[in-house]
Design an enzyme around this catalytic site. Structure first.
Site, PDB file in Angstrom:
ATOM      1  N   GLU A 105       0.977  -1.328   0.010  1.00 45.94           N
ATOM      2  CA  GLU A 105       0.006   0.039  -0.079  1.00 45.94           C
ATOM      3  C   GLU A 105       0.844   1.211  -0.086  1.00 45.94           C
ATOM      4  OE1 GLU A 105      -0.943   0.209   4.725  1.00 45.94           O
ATOM      5  OE2 GLU A 105      -2.474  -0.143   3.459  1.00 45.94           O
TER       6      GLU A 105
ATOM      7  N   LYS B 175      11.866 -11.012  -7.532  1.00 44.47           N
ATOM      8  CA  LYS B 175      13.179 -10.925  -8.269  1.00 44.47           C
ATOM      9  C   LYS B 175      14.551 -11.174  -7.881  1.00 44.47           C
ATOM     10  CE  LYS B 175      13.387  -6.058  -8.296  1.00 44.47           C
ATOM     11  NZ  LYS B 175      13.056  -4.807  -8.849  1.00 44.47           N
TER      12      LYS B 175
ATOM     13  N   LEU C 206      19.617  -0.410 -13.319  1.00 47.74           N
ATOM     14  CA  LEU C 206      20.260   0.343 -12.447  1.00 47.74           C
ATOM     15  C   LEU C 206      19.338   1.252 -11.479  1.00 47.74           C
ATOM     16  CD1 LEU C 206      22.987   1.917 -15.087  1.00 47.74           C
ATOM     17  CD2 LEU C 206      23.520   0.449 -13.197  1.00 47.74           C
ATOM     18  N   GLY C 207      19.706   1.013 -10.164  1.00 50.28           N
ATOM     19  CA  GLY C 207      18.822   1.665  -9.266  1.00 50.28           C
ATOM     20  C   GLY C 207      17.740   1.057  -8.969  1.00 50.28           C
TER      21      GLY C 207
ATOM     22  N   LYS D  39      17.767 -13.498 -16.846  1.00 52.90           N
ATOM     23  CA  LYS D  39      17.806 -14.665 -15.907  1.00 52.90           C
ATOM     24  C   LYS D  39      16.859 -16.039 -16.416  1.00 52.90           C
ATOM     25  CE  LYS D  39      19.746 -11.964 -12.082  1.00 52.90           C
ATOM     26  NZ  LYS D  39      19.621 -11.015 -13.011  1.00 52.90           N
TER      27      LYS D  39
END
Length: 607
Positions: free
Chosen positions: A312, A364, A445-446, A406
């Site tokens: 939430e 992930k 990235l990030g 992957k």
């Protein structure tokens, strides 16, 4: 000073200059034009009125003269010239003669005095005011003597709000070297950066080349790393074009600037065609990719965006951001739901009737999923199956699933479950009116759980930075680019494809760590690097397409499409219905299935 007082002052000064100019010229040429005449009086009044009219027209009274430049000088020239021409016309009407010599000298004095008054403040400011405190400021070397570099230099020279002061340029253009721009020497090319830092006692470096490509930026950063000076940059061209940042917004160089690949230009017309005016649903809308997908979607004016997520707080955050930045009158609706809840997914599809679904919800984290394979199956496989079948049942036009590199020859539970999820939507596409596609890309990235936030936290604590293996390599891309690829895939979708971005060359994780240490202002001696060993489920390198999957031709610049694959649907259903309780057995079954190591009794080819 108020605007009214400023206007009155300038008009008074200009009036004195105009009258003084014409009467001094008359005095100089009195023997020729026989002293003061009614024509001269009418001419002076005409010149005065004409000057004020053209001064207002060319906004001479509204300009900030301490920033005066060529543009302001041209405006002065036009205002003075046209006022003289009007005066010449009036002289001819009243006396059938024009005092050319008087008007010519008046014109010259007029420009000199009007321009002189205006530019005197600029001259004083540049000569004295801007230099008064320069010795208290950090000495700056600007890399790039082009338009952006000169703009940054001018801004720094004339601003009292910064502690930076420019002293020299670096530029690879040999025609600029050994010259001066804005009074600053162009010392040499990038190979002379270290020498310039020492010669000019530089405290700060600013890279001012917005169009710089990543490889070029890397090369410049390597030269800057030979010094211990802080390095900053102006925004890249992509940010300037999109309007996110302006050229004078100086920021720290981020490791994201050095990695990834050059941005892919989007087919905005094709994207707008399938998004504009439609209802779009995004699962995992509070995550790193999902939230950026929502931002990118909003640029194409959908009628409604459904923000679906399990957390939430993250859904609330992206909802507030989108609503605050909503310029296209888009309706944003939040739905707190879990993709594992099959009934809820069908209910939401029926309730909102989306035309497009972007499926970004997934587990992930590779090591965590190795320890909890059943949760990976629930979220990545069963969750995807629920959302996809709900989209199929309610005849959604386009379904885009976000996958990962992957999923290619997976060695992890996470990769295996994402490959199985790809099989599920490819199978659905065979008999559905909905176009089902998947998009694969490398590390983002990030994003949450990515390596960069971890490295930054380790550097902040004083190190060491932990790297699993010295030869570990990964593909990288930025969150906005990953999200744009997802949107482009929807526009290219015919059904059943797996789209893959050409991500350039993979990057060694240890090189990423070293760059991040240097950009943080440390040396590798101060912040060490420690190798911890490859974690369960990890590979030393990732692939974007498996052997035999690659079509050599790009379907769009920098975008490839996977070839026909084989689907093991009966085996997938068997895993989902006969739930395995032993994590090790479940993990092995997932790996065998995702890597095509099963008996070929039910091979289903994708069309």
């Amino acid at each position: 000073m108020t605007y009214e007082k400023r206007l009155a002052s300038l008009m008074t000064i200009d009036s004195i200059i105009v009258l003084t100019s014409i009467y001094i010229c008359n005095f100089i040429l009195a023997p020729t034009i026989r002293g003061f005449t009614s024509t001269l009086f009418i001419s002076s009044i005409t010149l005065l009125v004409g000057h004020h009219l053209f001064a207002h027209y060319y906004k001479l009274y509204k300009r900030v003269w301490k920033y005066a430049s060529i543009g302001e000088l041209i405006s002065v020239f036009k205002a003075v010239t046209f006022s003289i021409l009007i005066t010449a016309a009036v002289q001819y009407l009243i006396s059938q003669d024009i005092y050319f010599r008087t008007l010519a000298i008046t014109w010259m004095m007029h420009i000199i005095l009007i321009g002189g008054v205006r530019f005197s403040w600029r001259l004083y400011r540049d000569t004295y005011v801007s230099k008064d405190h320069s010795h208290d400021k950090k000495r700056v070397l600007i890399i790039g003597a082009g338009a952006a570099g000169t703009m940054v230099a001018r801004q720094l020279k004339h601003s009292n709000d910064t502690d930076l002061y420019p002293v020299a340029f670096i530029d690879d253009d040999p025609t600029k070297q050994r010259l001066e721009i804005l009074g600053l020497p162009v010392h040499g090319g990038r190979e002379t950066i270290a020498n310039a830092v020492e010669k000019f006692h530089i405290n700060h470096i600013i890279i001012a080349i917005p169009s710089l490509r990543k490889q070029q930026l890397n090369s410049i950063i390597q030269e800057c790393n030979k010094t211990r000076v802080k390095v900053q940059t102006v925004p890249m061209l992509e940010d300037l074009v999109s309007g996110k940042l302006s050229v004078n917004e100086i920021r720290d160089v981020q490791v994201e600037d050095l990695l990834g690949r050059e941005p892919v230009e989007l087919d905005t017309a094709a994207i707008k065609e399938y998004i504009a005016g439609n209802v779009v649903l995004v699962t995992g809308a509070g995550g790193s990719i999902g939230s950026e997908v929502c931002r990118q979607i909003s640029r194409f004016s959908p009628a409604k965006v459904i923000l679906l997520g399990h957390g939430e707080n993250s859904i609330y955050t992206i909802e507030m951001e989108l609503k605050n930045n909503n310029e296209n009158d888009i309706e944003y609706i939040t739905e707190i739901a879990d993709v594992q809840d099959r009934e809820k997914m069908f209910y939401l599809m029926k309730k909102h009737k989306p035309s497009v679904v972007f499926h970004a919800a997934a587990h992930k984290h590779v090591p965590l999923m190795e320890r909890n394979p059943e949760e990976a199956v629930k979220n990545n496989v069963i969750g995807t199956k629920n959302v996809a079948e709900a989209a199929d049942y309610h005849k959604v036009d386009t379904f885009v699933m976000i996958s990962t590199d992957k999923a290619v020859n997976p060695t992890s539970v996470m990769g295996s479950t994402k490959r199985i999820a790809e099989m599920i939507i490819q199978d659905l596409d065979r008999h559905s009116q909905t176009r089902f596609v998947a998009v694969r890309f490398g590390n983002v990235l990030g994003s949450r759980g990515s390596v960069i936030p971890l490295f930054k936290a380790q550097i902040k604590k004083g190190g060491p930075v932990t790297v699993t293996h010295p030869e570990m390599v990964r593909y990288f891309m930025t969150i906005p680019e990953a999200s744009r690829l997802v949107l482009q895939a929807g526009a290219l979708a015919e059904g059943g494809e797996i789209f893959v971005l050409d991500m350039g060359e993979p990057v060694k994780i240890v090189d990423l760590a070293r760059n991040l240490i240097r950009l943080s202002g440390y040396t590798e001696h101060e912040i060490g690097i420690e190798f911890t060993g490859v974690r369960p489920g990890e590979k030393l390198f990732e692939e974007l397409l498996g052997e035999g999957e690659v079509h050599e031709e790009q379907v769009y610049p920098k975008i490839y499409i996977g070839k026909t694959a084989r689907l093991y649907m009966e085996e997938i259903h068997e895993i989902l219905h006969n739930k395995e309780t032993d994590p090790l057995v479940l993990k092995q079954r997932l790996l065998d299935l995702a890597n095509n190591r099963v008996a070929p009794r039910e091979l289903v080819a994708v069309r």
